[in-house]
Scaffold this active site. Structure first.
Site, PDB file in Angstrom:
ATOM      1  N   TYR A   1     -11.736   7.446   5.576  1.00 12.56           N
ATOM      2  CA  TYR A   1     -11.008   6.235   4.756  1.00 12.56           C
ATOM      3  C   TYR A   1     -11.727   5.350   5.624  1.00 12.56           C
ATOM      4  O   TYR A   1     -11.719   4.307   5.753  1.00 12.56           O
ATOM      5  CB  TYR A   1      -9.507   6.765   4.727  1.00 12.56           C
ATOM      6  CG  TYR A   1      -8.866   7.211   3.734  1.00 12.56           C
ATOM      7  CD1 TYR A   1      -9.875   8.236   2.721  1.00 12.56           C
ATOM      8  CD2 TYR A   1      -7.599   7.306   3.021  1.00 12.56           C
ATOM      9  CE1 TYR A   1      -9.312   8.989   1.635  1.00 12.56           C
ATOM     10  CE2 TYR A   1      -7.334   7.786   2.522  1.00 12.56           C
ATOM     11  CZ  TYR A   1      -7.572   8.585   1.466  1.00 12.56           C
ATOM     12  OH  TYR A   1      -7.478   9.616   0.111  1.00 12.56           O
TER      13      TYR A   1
ATOM     14  N   HIS B   1      -6.100   0.432   5.593  1.00 10.81           N
ATOM     15  CA  HIS B   1      -6.509   0.711   7.000  1.00 10.81           C
ATOM     16  C   HIS B   1      -6.453  -0.175   8.058  1.00 10.81           C
ATOM     17  O   HIS B   1      -7.319   0.211   9.021  1.00 10.81           O
ATOM     18  CB  HIS B   1      -7.015   1.943   6.843  1.00 10.81           C
ATOM     19  CG  HIS B   1      -6.554   2.958   5.771  1.00 10.81           C
ATOM     20  ND1 HIS B   1      -7.930   3.313   5.268  1.00 10.81           N
ATOM     21  CD2 HIS B   1      -5.402   3.841   5.324  1.00 10.81           C
ATOM     22  CE1 HIS B   1      -7.192   3.753   3.893  1.00 10.81           C
ATOM     23  NE2 HIS B   1      -6.173   4.390   3.800  1.00 10.81           N
TER      24      HIS B   1
ATOM     25  N   GLU C   1       1.543   2.484   3.630  1.00 13.53           N
ATOM     26  CA  GLU C   1       0.970   3.884   3.270  1.00 13.53           C
ATOM     27  C   GLU C   1       1.629   5.227   3.174  1.00 13.53           C
ATOM     28  O   GLU C   1       0.956   5.805   3.377  1.00 13.53           O
ATOM     29  CB  GLU C   1      -0.600   4.212   3.047  1.00 13.53           C
ATOM     30  CG  GLU C   1      -1.096   5.494   2.334  1.00 13.53           C
ATOM     31  CD  GLU C   1      -3.243   4.845   2.822  1.00 13.53           C
ATOM     32  OE1 GLU C   1      -3.576   5.246   4.416  1.00 13.53           O
ATOM     33  OE2 GLU C   1      -3.752   5.556   2.260  1.00 13.53           O
TER      34      GLU C   1
ATOM     35  N   ARG D   1      -2.504   8.533  -6.457  1.00 11.83           N
ATOM     36  CA  ARG D   1      -2.204   9.627  -4.992  1.00 11.83           C
ATOM     37  C   ARG D   1      -3.605   9.454  -4.525  1.00 11.83           C
ATOM     38  O   ARG D   1      -4.776  10.281  -5.492  1.00 11.83           O
ATOM     39  CB  ARG D   1      -2.566  11.006  -5.054  1.00 11.83           C
ATOM     40  CG  ARG D   1      -1.697  11.198  -3.591  1.00 11.83           C
ATOM     41  CD  ARG D   1      -1.824  12.824  -3.843  1.00 11.83           C
ATOM     42  NE  ARG D   1      -1.727  13.173  -2.377  1.00 11.83           N
ATOM     43  CZ  ARG D   1      -1.358  14.950  -2.012  1.00 11.83           C
ATOM     44  NH1 ARG D   1      -0.814  15.456  -2.732  1.00 11.83           N
ATOM     45  NH2 ARG D   1      -0.991  15.161  -0.906  1.00 11.83           N
ATOM     46  N   ALA D   2      -4.539   8.742  -3.620  1.00 13.88           N
ATOM     47  CA  ALA D   2      -6.225   8.293  -3.818  1.00 13.88           C
ATOM     48  C   ALA D   2      -6.962   9.069  -3.457  1.00 13.88           C
ATOM     49  O   ALA D   2      -7.396   9.493  -3.716  1.00 13.88           O
ATOM     50  CB  ALA D   2      -6.107   6.638  -2.447  1.00 13.88           C
ATOM     51  N   SER D   3      -6.262  10.183  -2.300  1.00 11.84           N
ATOM     52  CA  SER D   3      -6.730  11.447  -2.612  1.00 11.84           C
ATOM     53  C   SER D   3      -7.539  12.539  -3.789  1.00 11.84           C
ATOM     54  O   SER D   3      -8.352  13.102  -3.502  1.00 11.84           O
ATOM     55  CB  SER D   3      -6.438  11.897  -1.492  1.00 11.84           C
ATOM     56  OG  SER D   3      -5.067  12.362  -1.678  1.00 11.84           O
TER      57      SER D   3
ATOM     58  N   HIS E   1       0.986   5.490  -2.414  1.00 14.19           N
ATOM     59  CA  HIS E   1       0.956   5.782  -3.322  1.00 14.19           C
ATOM     60  C   HIS E   1       1.211   7.437  -3.504  1.00 14.19           C
ATOM     61  O   HIS E   1       3.041   7.594  -2.833  1.00 14.19           O
ATOM     62  CB  HIS E   1      -0.249   6.752  -2.861  1.00 14.19           C
ATOM     63  CG  HIS E   1      -1.777   5.955  -2.077  1.00 14.19           C
ATOM     64  ND1 HIS E   1      -2.739   5.366  -2.916  1.00 14.19           N
ATOM     65  CD2 HIS E   1      -2.249   6.027  -0.623  1.00 14.19           C
ATOM     66  CE1 HIS E   1      -3.281   4.778  -2.545  1.00 14.19           C
ATOM     67  NE2 HIS E   1      -3.632   5.344  -0.927  1.00 14.19           N
TER      68      HIS E   1
ATOM     69  N   HIS F   1       0.784  -1.511  -0.012  1.00 15.70           N
ATOM     70  CA  HIS F   1       0.000  -0.168  -0.090  1.00 15.70           C
ATOM     71  C   HIS F   1       0.875   1.253  -0.385  1.00 15.70           C
ATOM     72  O   HIS F   1       1.060   1.629   1.268  1.00 15.70           O
ATOM     73  CB  HIS F   1      -0.449   0.053   1.737  1.00 15.70           C
ATOM     74  CG  HIS F   1      -1.790   1.082   1.223  1.00 15.70           C
ATOM     75  ND1 HIS F   1      -2.861   1.081   2.889  1.00 15.70           N
ATOM     76  CD2 HIS F   1      -2.322   1.955  -0.122  1.00 15.70           C
ATOM     77  CE1 HIS F   1      -3.794   2.252   2.682  1.00 15.70           C
ATOM     78  NE2 HIS F   1      -3.304   3.035   0.730  1.00 15.70           N
TER      79      HIS F   1
END
Lengths: 339, 339
Positions: free
Chosen positions: A192, A221, A282, A69-71, A8, A6
């Site tokens: 999240y 998470h 992460e 990047r997830a966000s 990003h 995990h």
């Protein structure tokens, strides 16, 4: 061997991020987006060397499964076409990282989701990422509305085209939301974690894996609130006349170790079967600071796993064995490298 | 002495529940609601004797802070007037329970919230419950939309009229959602836990207790995901340039012990300062079965607290001392009884 499942590209080049802003602005103005900028290999190296790569080397991570990047996926912005082009550019950028550091990174793709758009529209980009770019996994968003929760549960058949493709490609999916457009939520602080908890409960309520027995989901998470409330879930399965969790979900659902303190990791390792835990950090992500209580980075999850009460075999499974089982394309890649 | 700070009247008489259905149906039809039914004392006793009271006696709970069934508050149904009458009837029913079992129960009220309605409209019922009915606390819903999350964060000034009244009355509030109208969520399986997590993060992001230093919130269900992710929150406070959690939130925010397995409770007691933990079970509630692994009820949280690694003093604080501090009206009530 340590595989981080995990990571990003949270430090993507400014030109990439700036282009996204221009893309959205031109979408709003009804004008064509500017050309995607030329970004040199050195620029990419620079964004990684001082952050991710430094930490990877310090912490001794051998391989990272790296996604956009997830966000910044922000599926709720723009329109379906804008979301498609953005996903393509993000995935192409990840491919460049993998090309630059083929021993350290493998790619996972973002999908061009958009609230209300059928998930079938995401399948071509999934296939391109796996088949053409050589990616090994995908992150997909169970709430493309960005915190307004307008999508049906994961067990709804509207999601099935995605699952059919995942099964065919033999690729697992990380269920990962993006930033919150809803002022009630903070992305990494609660949205999240809520999404992780909700994903698990949606699966518990349904019977998805009877239909897709080889489908595999990774809930990031540390599974949100799930391990901490494991008794609740075991009890709810009973209350709702669902089968026991172990047989019902735990052949198909996996948790990462993105929990940023020792006692949280201890609970995770104690409660969740070892085979269902995949090492993850992460990094560089939600929390970039150093814990004043320990003097180490909050997100240095290797320290917690090293200190957890685990057998050598269990630790090895969490660090690499389980990733190789859950991600067959990672295993094939390592086998090709003689590892 | 053992005080359970979190009990709901989940077994309310059928006539009460049926009247609610009729109330909503007539609201829809535009006709007046039928008269609230006459419910005898014996009917009320019956609904409690075989369930809550049997378990209270078995488990040795001395006093329960009792509120209406949270899932039935359903603030998203009807209209503001319907919600007001429903809250009044629910609170009156709790008062009857307290009158029947004055040694075993004290009342906490539900508010007549409605999505989009100003919280000031809930204050008269809050005052009636505390001042006229003699209640000691209140449960209020941070998401009266029922899972669509249309309310601003708890730190928004639109909530301040409630806080001003709570401070004036010196009454703590449990932040407790109701059932989910959103098919993405299951009430007790994820919506409740998400709301707990989100409540904490909303408070962490803001500075509410600088303005209301004596305001006290109880976050139920062991704080949702918060203790399990305590490292994340400590790190996020730093990332967001907020003060450290201990000074910023922990004079005002408390967690109950509604976590239904030993290792979850162990984490809670290990991570959260003892002064911030209040005994609760939410019995009879989300999970009514017996854990096949232990042979005891999942929600028999007393067993977990008894088995947790706590000093006698800490256990006593969790069982009763902290409730008396956080709920001054409970303390006054017990003092009057010479306890």
């Amino acid at each position: 061997m340590i595989i981080d499942c995990h990571g990003h590209y949270t430090t993507a080049p400014d030109a990439h991020t700036k282009w996204r802003e221009e893309q959205l602005a031109s979408g709003k103005a009804g004008t064509p987006a500017p050309l995607y900028p030329s970004i040199s290999d050195d620029e990419i190296r620079e964004t990684l060397e001082a952050s991710q790569l430094r930490l990877i080397r310090e912490r001794g991570t051998d391989l990272t499964l790296f996604s956009p990047r997830a966000s910044a996926m922000a599926h709720h912005l723009g329109d379906p076409a804008i979301s498609r082009v953005w996903a393509e550019q993000c995935n192409d950028l990840i491919r460049r990282v993998v090309d630059l550091y083929p021993d350290l990174y493998l790619g996972c793709c973002q999908l061009p989701q958009f609230p209300g758009s059928p998930i079938s529209e995401s399948i071509p980009e999934l296939r391109r990422a796996i088949e053409d770019l050589g990616f090994v996994g995908v992150i997909f968003n169970l709430d493309p509305s960005g915190g307004y929760w307008t999508s049906p549960p994961l067990t709804d058949e509207s999601w099935f085209p995605l699952y059919e493709a995942l099964v065919e490609l033999d690729v697992p999916a990380m269920i990962h939301p993006s930033s919150s457009a809803n002022p009630a939520f903070h992305g990494t602080g609660d949205h999240y974690l809520n999404a992780d908890t909700t994903a698990f409960m949606q699966l518990l309520r349904g019977d998805l894996f009877a239909r897709f027995p080889t489908l595999r989901f990774l809930i990031p998470h540390g599974g949100g609130a799930v391990p901490y409330h494991w008794g609740l879930y075991r009890g709810l399965a009973d209350m709702l006349d669902q089968p026991a969790i172990d047989g019902h979900l735990m052949h198909n659902v996996f948790f990462d170790t993105c929990v940023y303190h020792q006692r949280g990791i201890d609970l995770l390792c104690d409660i969740i079967p070892t085979k269902n835990i995949l090492f993850g950090s992460e990094m560089v992500g939600a929390v970039r600071g150093i814990d004043p209580e320990t003097g180490h980075y909050f997100d240095d999850t290797r320290r917690y796993i090293d200190a957890a009460d685990l057998t050598g075999e269990a630790r090895e499974a969490i660090y690499s064995g389980n990733v190789r089982t859950v991600f067959p394309r990672v295993d094939a890649h390592l086998a090709k490298r003689g590892m």
